[in-house]
Design a protein around this motif. Structure first.
Motif, short mmCIF file in Angstrom:
data_model
loop_
_atom_site.label_atom_id
_atom_site.label_comp_id
_atom_site.label_asym_id
_atom_site.label_seq_id
_atom_site.Cartn_x
_atom_site.Cartn_y
_atom_site.Cartn_z
N UNK A 1 8.53 -30.17 8.29
CA UNK A 1 9.53 -31.18 8.68
C UNK A 1 10.87 -30.82 8.03
N UNK A 2 11.90 -30.55 8.84
CA UNK A 2 13.20 -30.11 8.33
C UNK A 2 14.30 -31.03 8.87
N UNK A 3 15.18 -31.45 7.98
CA UNK A 3 16.40 -32.14 8.37
C UNK A 3 17.59 -31.34 7.85
N UNK A 4 18.70 -31.37 8.59
CA UNK A 4 19.88 -30.56 8.26
C UNK A 4 21.11 -31.45 8.22
N UNK A 5 21.79 -31.45 7.08
CA UNK A 5 23.02 -32.23 6.92
C UNK A 5 24.12 -31.39 6.30
N UNK B 1 8.99 -19.47 7.10
CA UNK B 1 8.20 -20.60 7.60
C UNK B 1 7.88 -20.36 9.07
N UNK B 2 6.88 -21.06 9.55
CA UNK B 2 6.45 -20.92 10.95
C UNK B 2 7.29 -21.85 11.81
N UNK B 3 8.41 -21.34 12.36
CA UNK B 3 9.31 -22.16 13.16
C UNK B 3 8.58 -22.76 14.36
N UNK B 4 7.71 -22.00 14.96
CA UNK B 4 7.02 -22.47 16.15
C UNK B 4 6.16 -23.69 15.91
N UNK B 5 5.69 -23.86 14.69
CA UNK B 5 4.82 -24.99 14.39
C UNK B 5 5.53 -26.12 13.64
N UNK B 6 6.86 -26.11 13.63
CA UNK B 6 7.59 -27.26 13.05
C UNK B 6 7.23 -28.53 13.80
N UNK B 7 7.03 -29.60 13.04
CA UNK B 7 6.72 -30.90 13.65
C UNK B 7 7.97 -31.78 13.79
N UNK C 1 18.17 -19.93 15.14
CA UNK C 1 17.07 -20.11 14.19
C UNK C 1 15.95 -20.95 14.78
N UNK C 2 16.31 -22.01 15.52
CA UNK C 2 15.30 -22.98 15.94
C UNK C 2 15.04 -22.96 17.45
N UNK C 3 15.42 -21.88 18.11
CA UNK C 3 15.29 -21.88 19.56
C UNK C 3 13.84 -21.79 20.03
N UNK D 1 7.06 -29.27 18.13
CA UNK D 1 7.81 -30.34 17.48
C UNK D 1 7.47 -31.70 18.10
N UNK D 2 7.29 -32.69 17.22
CA UNK D 2 7.03 -34.06 17.66
C UNK D 2 8.30 -34.92 17.62
#
Length: 729
Positions: free
Chosen positions: A49-53, A73-79, A98-100, A105-106
Motif C-alpha cells: 500500500x503506497x501513498x504519495x504526497x 517491490x512487486x508493483x504488479x501486486x500493489x493493493x 513507475x506505476x503503469x 490494485x484495489x
C-alpha cells in the motif's frame, strides 16, 4: 476527533502518539513517499500500500530511486496507490512510468488531466474496489466506457468531475457499487439504476416516461438507499400504483426526501402523494414542491407518522390546511414558500404544550399572500431554541407569536431566548416591538417600500426608517449610518455605552455626545447651528460637507482638541466657506486651548487663506500629516504670510490641491517641506509650471491630472530625468 475543512469535507484528527503507533504497526505493508529525495532502500519489500504526497520539485536522483523502487517491490501486486496532488512535466512522467503496470490494485486515487495519465490497461483492473479521480476534465468516451467494466467497484468518487463528463450508458453494470459520490446531475443520468441494487446514495432521480429505465420502479429495487434523495417530474406519474413501486416506506436509511412536481395536476396528485409516496417513519428531512392536490397527505396533514422529522419545506402547494406542526416535536427548520389561501398557521389544540417547538431553530415564510398570523397557545416558554426568523413578501402578515402578545423586555427575552437573526422584507402590516427585540439578536434586517434597518453586531444602518429602536440592546454598536430622513431621538443615544462612529445624511436632529466620528453631514440644509455638535469631547473625526446654512453660533473650539480627521468644505459654486468661519474661531480662541493639545492628522478644507496662517499651522505643526485644499474658487496666489505658515508644517507628508480653478501656481517654498512624500495636483488648469526652486528631495510620488498642457510637459520631462520619483500624469 472529527472536523470539517474549508470545503465542508469531513476529516479526522489523530493524536501524534496514535499516528506513530499506527505507522509502526503497518510499516511492513504501508508506506508514504512524502519527499522528492526519498530513498528506495527505506521501503520494505513487503509493501503493498503506497501513498504519495511529495513536492513537484525533484533532484536528479529521483529517476534512479524510482527505478530501484520498481525492482525492490512487486508493483504488479500493489493493493493501494494514492497520489494526493497534481503533478506536472517530468515528475508526472516518472510516476506514470513507475506505476503503469499495476494489476491487482484495489484502491486507486489519482489526479489526471489526460488519458495518458492513467495506468496501463486501466480497464483491466478487475480487482479495483475503490476509485477516486482527484481532477477530471472532459476525457471522452474511452474512460467512460472503461469505468463500466470495473464490475467489482464498490466506491466511485467523481465529485471533482465536471458536468460535461458523460457517464457511460453501461454504468448500471457496476452491480456491486455501494457508494457513488458525484454531483446530483450525474446521479440523475443513470438509466436502469435499479440494477445497482447495493447502491447507498442517489441524490437525484428524474421520472422520464419516454426514456427506458427512468420509472419509479427503479427506486423500488434500491433497498439500501440512504442519505438524501430528490424525485423530480412527479407530474409524469400517472397512478398511485406506479408511485407505490418506489417503495419509499421501506427505505429505513433514507434521511432526506424531496418530492417535486414541475406542473400541477390537482385531479391525480393528491392520490399519488397520499397513497404512493409515503416515506419511512425514520425520515429526518422532507421537501414537497408544486403538489397540486387541495389536501395534503394524511401521513403529514392528519395524524403525522413521520414524527422524527427535523426539516420541513412546503413550497408551491395548493393545500387548504397545513400540517399540525406542533406534532413535530423534533422539528428544527420550517420553510413555507409560495402558498396561497392559507390565512392562519396554528393553533394546534390538544398537543403537549411542554414539548411543542422545543427544538425549532429556524422558521421561514416567503411569498405567502394571504397569511395573516401564526398563532400558538399562550405559553411564553415556547421556542427556547429558535434562532432565525425570516418573513418575505407576506403583505397581510400582522402577527408572529409573542411579538404582540408579550410585553416588556423581560417577557420577550423568555419568549425568544436564543433568537439571533431576524429578516423582514415587504411585510407592511407586521407588528413588531422596538428592534432589536432581544439582547441576543446580532442580525436584524427590516425592509419595506419606504426604508430599511440593518443591524449586524456592531454596525447599524438606518435609511428612512420610522420604527422604534430598543437602544438598551444596542450597547455594542460601534458604527451607525443614518440617512434618507430616518427619524431617531438623538438624545436617547446617550444610552449607548460604547463610543460611536456616526454617519448622518439628510437628517434634521440633535447629535449625541459620545461620538468617535461624525461623518458625511452632506447637503444638510436644515442644520444651522454648530451648537448641535458642541458637546462631543471624544470626537475624533468630523466631516461637514455642503452644510451651507451652518453657522458658528455656540461653537466651542474645545471639540477640536481630540480630532484626528477634519473635513470642512462646500463644493462648487459656493460663495461661502464654513472652514473659514470654523478655523477663524479656533485661531481667535487659541489661547484657550492647552499647549500641544491638538492631535489633528488629516485636514481637508476649501479655503487656502484660512488654513495657511501662523495660529493654525503652529497648532497642528507637529501632528498634521495630510493637507488637502479642495474646491477653493477664490484663491489667486500665495501671499508671503501663507508661504511662511506653510513652512511651519514640519510633519506634513501628503499635500493635495484639488479643483482650485483660479490657483496660478504651487507654493514657491514647496522645496522646504522636508517631510513631504506625496504631492497631488488635480483639476487646477491655471498652474503652468512647477515651483522655480523645485520639489523637496523627500518627495516619492507626484500625481498630476487635468492640468495645463505646459505643466504636463514639465511632468513628462521629470519622468525622464528623475528615476527615483514615481510620477503619474
Amino acid at each position: 476527533m472529527k472536523g470539517c475543512d474549508n470545503f465542508e469535507n469531513h476529516y479526522y484528527v489523530m493524536h501524534d502518539l496514535m499516528h506513530e503507533l499506527s505507522r509502526s504497526v503497518s510499516s511492513q505493508e504501508c508506506h508514504n513517499i512524502s519527499s522528492s529525495s526519498f530513498s528506495a532502500d527505506d521501503i520494505q519489500q513487503s509493501i503493498r500500500h503506497i501513498s504519495i504526497t511529495m513536492e513537484n520539485r525533484y533532484d536528479d536522483t529521483i529517476i534512479e530511486e524510482m527505478a530501484k523502487l520498481k525492482s525492490r517491490i512487486d508493483i504488479g501486486n500493489l493493493r493501494t496507490l494514492m497520489v494526493f496532488r497534481n503533478y506536472e512535466g517530468k515528475t508526472a512522467r516518472i510516476l506514470e512510468d513507475t506505476f503503469k503496470e499495476i494489476k491487482c490494485v484495489r484502491v486507486l486515487f489519482i489526479n489526471i488531466y489526460s488519458l495518458e495519465s492513467l495506468p496501463l490497461n486501466f480497464s483491466k483492473l478487475i480487482h479495483l474496489q475503490y476509485l477516486k479521480f482527484g481532477s477530471l476534465c472532459c476525457l471522452g468516451i474511452n474512460l467512460a466506457s472503461a469505468l463500466s467494466k470495473l464490475y467489482n467497484l464498490k466506491f466511485l468518487d467523481l465529485r471533482d468531475c465536471f458536468n460535461r463528463f458523460k457517464l457511460p450508458k453501461g454504468i448500471n453494470r457496476l452491480v456491486n457499487l455501494r457508494h457513488f459520490i458525484a454531483h446530483g446531475e450525474h446521479h440523475s443520468r443513470v438509466p436502469e439504476v435499479g440494477k445497482m441494487k447495493h447502491l447507498h446514495e442517489l441524490k437525484q432521480f428524474y421520472v422520464r416516461r419516454r426514456s427506458v429505465g427512468f420509472g419509479l420502479e427503479e427506486l423500488g429495487r434500491l433497498t439500501n438507499l440512504g442519505g438524501e434523495l430528490s424525485i423530480h417530474n412527479l407530474e409524469r406519474v400517472a397512478t398511485k400504483e406506479e408511485a407505490i413501486e418506489a417503495k419509499l416506506s421501506m427505505k429505513r436509511n433514507l434521511r432526506e426526501l424531496a418530492l417535486i412536481w414541475s406542473k400541477n395536476q390537482p385531479s391525480i396528485d393528491a392520490d399519488i402523494l397520499d397513497g404512493g409516496l409515503k416515506p419511512h417513519n425514520n425520515l429526518r428531512g422532507l421537501t414537497i414542491k408544486g403538489h397540486g392536490g387541495a389536501i395534503g397527505p394524511s401521513w403529514l396533514c392528519g395524524e403525522i407518522s413521520i414524527k422524527h422529522l427535523e426539516f420541513l419545506t412546503l413550497e408551491g402547494v395548493s393545500w387548504v390546511t397545513l400540517p399540525s406542526f406542533s406534532q413535530l416535536t423534533y422539528l428544527k427548520v420550517l420553510w413555507l414558500k409560495n402558498i396561497a389561501g392559507v390565512r392562519v398557521v396554528g393553533p394546534d389544540f390538544g398537543t403537549d404544550r411542554g414539548k411543542s417547538f422545543m427544538h425549532l431553530k429556524e422558521v421561514v415564510f416567503v411569498d405567502m399572500p394571504d397569511l395573516e398570523k401564526w398563532v400558538v397557545e399562550p405559553n411564553c416558554h415556547l421556542f427556547p431554541m429558535l434562532g432565525r426568523i425570516t418573513c418575505v413578501r407576506c403583505p397581510n402578515f400582522h402577527a408572529l407569536p409573542f411579538f404582540s402578545e408579550c410585553s416588556g423586555p423581560s417577557t420577550q427575552d423568555i419568549a425568544y431566548a436564543s433568537l439571533c437573526s431576524l429578516y423582514i422584507k415587504d411585510c407592511p402590516k407586521l407588528s413588531l416591538p422596538p428592534m432589536p427585540h432581544t439582547s441576543t439578536l446580532t442580525s436584524v434586517d427590516m425592509h419595506d417600500t419606504t426604508g430599511y434597518m440593518s443591524y449586524q453586531k456592531t454596525k447599524l444602518i438606518l435609511w428612512s426608517y420610522r420604527g422604534a429602536l430598543a437602544l438598551h440592546n444596542l450597547a455594542k454598536v460601534e458604527s451607525m449610518t443614518i440617512s434618507g430622513g430616518a427619524t431617531i431621538a438623538w438624545t436617547d443615544l446617550q444610552m449607548l455605552t460604547s463610543q460611536l462612529r456616526l454617519e448622518v445624511k439628510e437628517c434634521d436632529s440633535m447629535l449625541p455626545s459620545k461620538l468617535v466620528a461624525l461623518t458625511g453631514i452632506a447637503r444638510e440644509s436644515t442644520m444651522q447651528s454648530m451648537a448641535l455638535i458642541s458637546n462631543p469631547m471624544s470626537l475624533t473625526r468630523l466631516d461637514l460637507v455642503d452644510c451651507k446654512n451652518l453657522n458658528v453660533d455656540g461653537f466651542s473650539p474645545l471639540i477640536t482638541v481630540n480630532l484626528k480627521e477634519l473635513m470642512v468644505c462646500n463644493r462648487k459654486n459656493s460663495s461661502r466657506s464654513i472652514a473659514e468661519d470654523l478655523l477663524s474661531e479656533v485661531a481667535r480662541t487659541k489661547s484657550m486651548l492647552p499647549a500641544g493639545s491638538f492631535q489633528l492628522e488629516t485636514l481637508t478644507v476649501d479655503c487656502i487663506s484660512v488654513v495657511l496662517v501662523a495660529p493654525i499651522c503652529s497648532l497642528v505643526a507637529s501632528t498634521l500629516q495630510k493637507l488637502a485644499i479642495r474646491y477653493d474658487q477664490r484663491v489667486e496666489s500665495f501671499t508671503e504670510e501663507e508661504e511662511k505658515a506653510l513652512q511651519l508644517l514640519t510633519s506634513l507628508q501628503r499635500l493635495q490641491f484639488d479643483d482650485c480653478p483660479c490657483l496660478p501656481s504651487l507654493p514657491q517654498g514647496l522645496h522646504g517641506l522636508s517631510s513631504l512624500r506625496k504631492l497631488k495636483v488635480r483639476d487646477c488648469p491655471e498652474i503652468r509650471s512647477l515651483p522655480k526652486h523645485g520639489l523637496p528631495t523627500s518627495l516619492e510620488k507626484l500625481n498630476v491630472d487635468y492640468c495645463s498642457a505646459e505643466l504636463q510637459d514639465q511632468i513628462e520631462e521629470l519622468k525622464r530625468t528623475n528615476g527615483n520619483l514615481r510620477v503619474y500624469a
